[in-house]
Design a protein around this motif. Structure first.
Motif, PDB file in Angstrom:
ATOM      1  N   GLY A  12       0.727  -1.219   0.087  1.00 46.29           N
ATOM      2  CA  GLY A  12      -0.129   0.009   0.024  1.00 46.29           C
ATOM      3  C   GLY A  12       0.832   1.163   0.021  1.00 46.29           C
ATOM      4  N   HIS A  16       0.867   4.878  -2.278  1.00 47.20           N
ATOM      5  CA  HIS A  16       0.482   6.265  -1.590  1.00 47.20           C
ATOM      6  C   HIS A  16       1.576   7.031  -1.819  1.00 47.20           C
ATOM      7  N   THR A  31      -5.212   1.326   2.871  1.00 44.95           N
ATOM      8  CA  THR A  31      -4.743   1.283   1.734  1.00 44.95           C
ATOM      9  C   THR A  31      -5.500   2.456   1.111  1.00 44.95           C
TER      10      THR A  31
END
Length: 208
Positions: A1, A5, A81
């Motif tokens: 995740g 990001h 997430t």
């Protein structure tokens, strides 16, 4: 995740439906403050029948915990997430019974999610045998993506542009062993569990 990001993908502009068994204390949990305060908490619905206590939507924390993997955002301490997505939470499971009508409730939850225009559905529910109505139980041969009403419904979601992510199930240590319904559907993502060494978790259900 964290790699997504870093590329700027946090779930912005996405509406995610979480279909589960209960969402106790979700609005009060600090992990979800940003979602609630920023207006990304679309709603919480219960589809439990009238003969079941409607307040039970606050009786189970399972859905709240599942949602934390996606929606949590507490100042870099615990980040999901998709911490900037919008969410709707739908209870379709009756945890104190196990009967085929719960599949109908699941389908109803999907219909509600579709009517709201969701982009993604996350469901940690699965059906195999029914303790309270054994004559309606499935066999593994029934897990063909076409036999159960829930699986047929889930298979339609890809055609509608909705990504459905479903738990493979936790039957890896039991006689059933394999994935459950609607994890057998077509055009969805069925997700199992693995250990830190990428080996399948012992409890996780297995695919065909």
């Amino acid at each position: 995740g964290h790699l997504l990001h870093a590329e700027g993908f946090h779930g912005e502009g996405m509406l995610i439906a979480v279909i589960d068994g209960g969402f106790k204390e979700l609005e009060q949990n600090s992990f979800y403050n940003k979602m609630v305060n920023q207006g990304r908490f679309v709603g919480k619905y219960s589809l439990r029948p009238n003969f079941v206590d409607e307040t039970y939507i606050n009786g189970s924390r399972h859905g709240m915990r599942v949602a934390s993997v996606m929606a949590a955002d507490e100042n870099g301490t615990f980040v999901g997430t998709a911490p900037k997505a919008s969410y709707v939470f739908i209870q379709s499971e009756c945890s104190e019974t196990e009967q085929p009508f719960e599949e109908d409730l699941w389908v109803n939850a999907v219909e509600i999610a579709d009517s709201l225009g969701v982009d993604v559905i996350n469901s940690s529910l699965g059906y195999t045998t029914f303790d309270n109505f054994p004559q309606g139980s499935y066999t593994y041969e029934d897990c063909d993506g076409q036999t159960s009403i829930a699986s047929r419904c889930a298979s339609l979601l890809g055609e509608k542009g909705i990504i459905e992510c479903n738990s493979a199930g936790n039957n890896g240590e039991y006689s059933w062993y394999y994935i459950s319904i609607p994890a057998d559907a077509f055009n969805i993502l069925t997700v199992g569990s693995c250990n830190i060494d990428s080996v399948s978790s012992q409890f996780s259900s297995h695919g065909p």
